[in-house]
Write a protein that holds these residues in place. Structure first.
Motif, PDB file in Angstrom:
ATOM      1  N   TRP A   1       0.864  -1.188   0.000  1.00  0.00           N
ATOM      2  CA  TRP A   1       0.000   0.000   0.000  1.00  0.00           C
ATOM      3  C   TRP A   1       0.892   1.227   0.000  1.00  0.00           C
ATOM      4  O   TRP A   1       2.022   1.182   0.486  1.00  0.00           O
TER       5      TRP A   1
ATOM      6  N   ILE B   1      -2.029   6.210  -3.298  1.00  0.00           N
ATOM      7  CA  ILE B   1      -3.045   5.444  -4.023  1.00  0.00           C
ATOM      8  C   ILE B   1      -4.286   6.307  -4.194  1.00  0.00           C
ATOM      9  O   ILE B   1      -4.741   6.952  -3.250  1.00  0.00           O
TER      10      ILE B   1
ATOM     11  N   THR C   1      -8.397   5.893   0.676  1.00  0.00           N
ATOM     12  CA  THR C   1      -7.015   6.200   1.040  1.00  0.00           C
ATOM     13  C   THR C   1      -6.849   7.686   1.306  1.00  0.00           C
ATOM     14  O   THR C   1      -6.198   8.090   2.269  1.00  0.00           O
TER      15      THR C   1
ATOM     16  N   ALA D   1      -1.240  -1.126 -10.170  1.00  0.00           N
ATOM     17  CA  ALA D   1      -1.492  -2.293  -9.332  1.00  0.00           C
ATOM     18  C   ALA D   1      -1.127  -3.584 -10.058  1.00  0.00           C
ATOM     19  O   ALA D   1      -1.260  -3.691 -11.265  1.00  0.00           O
TER      20      ALA D   1
ATOM     21  N   LYS E   1      -8.110   0.341  -1.364  1.00  0.00           N
ATOM     22  CA  LYS E   1      -7.455   0.220  -2.669  1.00  0.00           C
ATOM     23  C   LYS E   1      -8.542   0.151  -3.733  1.00  0.00           C
ATOM     24  O   LYS E   1      -9.723  -0.038  -3.410  1.00  0.00           O
TER      25      LYS E   1
END
Lengths: 291, 424
Positions: free
Chosen positions: B294, B298, B303, B401, B361
């Motif tokens: 993480w 992000i 987040t 990602a 995420k």
């Protein structure tokens, strides 16, 4: 070729030993003169590192390395005057407890002031990189570190052996009763010794900050090494500490060459062997007050 | 003469050298082992036991972990708790594997905690997992990444949140393959000498050999090591094409700093790095490609809100351990709310239903039912050039990602054939 690689490790070990020396020498001096094992020594090392970073932020790296040990040395005066002085004649367990407690308090203070996460520290980029001398590779920064350690060593040796101050201190290590009988108070000398000792530890911390992690428990990490060096070298012996510091560095390097996983254990094995064969330490002198 | 009584010269009163030495050695040893920090806990009926290393080589990461889980607990309590019950978070220093097991047993037995959470150290998690199984109680292992915990050592009472070693190696490995640093290359590895490092080295070696690289050296390094110069000399003697580090905690920072100090020319890649390790290394010391779970940049509303709240509360940017502890408690709260219970078997059943969790995420995560590990996105990052970022926190440039949005989340995780996990 193999031999050359090994030799390179030996030389590198000597450099590392020079750095251990900065911390162990003060510990040994304070013990020799005052009879106190200063377990807070690592705390002053950590303070040295943190203060150097704080100063470096405003005045640059060089100023940090100079100002921080001086500031910590001044703190050392207070430490001697208000804490250590009460314990010279007391049961040694008490001085161990009080310096141990001080180490814990300092570690938590650092956590409170600077936080628990490690602080970033960098050296000026001019000092980065390595020099190749012959077949040997040296980090430029560590050569500088070695030079500083050597300078400090020479300075302390001259102070102990070529000045009247040193004569009293050496006499105080061997026969404090005779020194007292001659009407000399050792107390002011002790203040200076503690000041020098913790100042050296702080210098070690300030110099090591750019190449190792600066975190609150760094003092606890180094005190074990410094203690091992002092025990191997022999209490009260100037050259014993020098020899032991270099030896610990070299033995670690050689061990890592052949058996990397045992690198960190090597110094404790060495201490074990020395204590078995020569309990007084390599160059330890017979000191009446400790027998 | 009365003045002289207090003088140093009367040190003759001192006991024998041997006694001082013995006591001194003991104290120095105790000092090196570290001390548990005492942490304030709140009052409330759902008791959550939390263990994380606050001292030792993972202590810095544990500090972040505590900040994260505390913030989650306060948020949950402020919004009325779980099923109307407040959370009582009991957080302690787990110190080492032996102490961790003792404390875990005590928390289940004496403190009567409903669940145990936490850990970063894989070896400590292993001992806590055994305690959890013996007591038939729930343990959420948050930060440990060793494959063995999810494989040969797995049990039905433990759930694992962080990405495992295999995922880190696969994520990192894809990055290295792209850069042409593996095929036909000679790779020198440095490995942290404990459960996590061994696992990481095994997975990395497998990946490297499967993709046409050769591992020419693999050094085990004690977790207490602070000086890496002897290892750097050995690397120079071996002249590798790539240095791959399988280090953990403080080791990573120390290595990175000293590698920059010596200025060796070989590229460095690491199969493990936490944002805090990178920050502590200082700008200009870090290079190479690294995996992560993480990152505060992000781009999701979750987040962004978390980072803003964390900065407001603590005045600094959250590290990945703060994030993972925060979401883990939220995951636990979701399970307790959904099952209206803190009962171990009900919670296990809920997690095993592969319920989805918001991990802040882009994609939701879930615990895989047959080995209890969280399936989620991973990332790699490189280091930004000086001058291209403003804040000291922002020198890491993280990638898209992995796996990509159209690939299954399980892509990088070990398959059923590769993972020997079975529940008794």
């Amino acid at each position: 070729m193999q031999l050359l690689f090994l030799l390179e490790q030996v030389v590198n070990g000597l450099v590392l030993g020079g750095y251990y020396l900065l911390i162990a020498l003060g510990l040994s001096l304070i013990f020799s003169v005052g009879g106190v094992v200063n377990l807070a020594h690592g705390a002053f090392y950590a303070l040295g590192a943190y203060l150097s970073i704080a100063v470096a932020k405003h005045l640059g790296f060089g100023a940090g390395v100079v100002i921080s040990p001086i500031a910590v040395a001044l703190l050392g005066i207070l430490f001697e005057r208000f804490i250590l002085r009460r314990f010279y004649t007391a049961d040694p367990i008490l001085s161990l407890l009080v310096t141990f407690g001080l180490a814990l308090v300092t570690e938590q203070l650092i956590r409170i002031i600077w936080g628990a996460s490690p602080l970033p520290a960098s050296m000026p980029s001019a000092l980065k990189g390595s020099v190749v001398l012959g077949d040997f590779l040296f980090s430029r920064y560590r050569l500088l570190l070695l030079a500083v350690a050597a300078l400090v060593l020479v300075g302390i040796w001259l102070l102990l052996n070529k000045t009247s101050f040193g004569r009293v201190v050496r006499a105080g290590i061997q026969r404090p009763d005779m020194v007292a009988a001659l009407g000399i108070r050792l107390q002011p000398y002790m203040t200076v010794i503690v000041m020098l000792g913790v100042g050296m530890a702080a210098l070690g911390g300030a110099l090591f900050a750019p190449i190792a992690l600066v975190h609150p428990a760094m003092g606890a990490e180094i005190i074990a090494v410094a203690f091992v060096v002092v025990v191997i070298g022999g209490l009260g012996s100037f050259w014993g500490v020098v020899l032991a510091a270099l030896l610990v560095g070299v033995v670690r390097g050689i061990t890592i060459h052949f058996l990397p996983a045992a690198g960190e254990a090597s110094m404790f094995v060495l201490m074990f062997l020395v204590l078995l064969l020569r309990p007084r330490g390599l160059l330890g002198e017979r000191i009446e007050k400790f027998e | 003469m009365s003045k002289d009584n207090k003088d140093v010269s009367s040190t003759r009163a001192i006991a024998g050298r041997r006694r001082v030495l013995k006591a001194g050695a003991g104290m120095a040893g105790a000092l090196a082992l570290g001390f548990p920090a005492i942490v304030r806990s709140q009052a409330g009926p759902i008791k959550i036991g939390h263990l994380t290393p606050l001292t030792g080589f993972l202590g810095a990461l544990g500090g972040w972990a505590q900040l994260g889980i505390k913030m989650a607990a306060e948020e949950i309590n402020a919004s009325g708790g779980i099923n109307g019950r407040q959370i009582d978070l009991i957080s302690e220093d787990s110190v080492n594997p032996a102490t961790a097991a003792t404390k875990a047993q005590r928390m289940y037995e004496r403190d009567k905690v409903d669940v145990l959470m936490g850990e970063i150290n894989s070896a400590s998690a292993k001992t806590i997992m055994q305690v959890a199984e013996r007591n038939q109680r729930l343990f959420m292992s948050i930060g440990p990444r060793s494959d063995a915990l999810r494989g040969a050592n797995c049990n039905r009472y433990t759930f694992h949140v962080d990405i495992p070693v295999t995922v880190m190696v696969n994520a990192e490995g894809q990055g290295l393959l792209r850069e042409g640093l593996i095929k036909g290359k000679r790779i020198y590895a440095l490995t942290s000498d404990y459960l996590f490092g061994h696992d990481l080295a095994k997975a990395a070696k497998k990946f490297v050999t499967a993709n046409g690289g050769t591992v020419i050296g693999d050094e085990l390094i004690a977790t207490s090591a602070t000086d890496f110069s002897p290892y750097l000399l050995k690397i120079r003697q071996a002249k590798p094409d790539l240095i791959a580090t399988n280090l953990g905690g403080n080791q990573v920072t120390n290595f990175v700093k000293q590698y920059a100090e010596f200025g060796l020319p070989y590229p460095v890649a690491g199969f493990n790095l936490n944002t805090a390790d990178a920050w502590a290394a200082g700008a200009g010391n870090l290079g190479g490609i690294w995996p992560t779970v993480w990152h505060h940049e992000i781009d999701t509303p979750g987040t962004k809100a978390f980072v803003a709240a964390f900065r407001k509360k603590y005045g600094k940017t959250p590290e990945n351990h703060a994030w993972i502890e925060y979401v883990s408690l939220k995951v636990m709260a979701q399970a307790m709310t959904a099952t209206k219970s803190t009962d171990t078997s009900k919670l296990i059943a809920y997690f095993e239903s592969e319920a989805k969790f918001d991990l802040l995420k882009p994609r939701m995560g879930y615990f895989r039912s047959w080995d209890h590990q969280m399936m989620q996105e991973a990332y790699t990052f490189t280091v930004r050039k000086p001058g291209t970022y403003k804040e000291a926190w922002d020198f890491l440039q993280f990638s898209a990602a992995i796996p990509a949005a159209d690939q299954p989340l399980e892509l990088l995780a070990p398959t059923k054939a590769e993972n020997p996990c079975t529940f008794k």
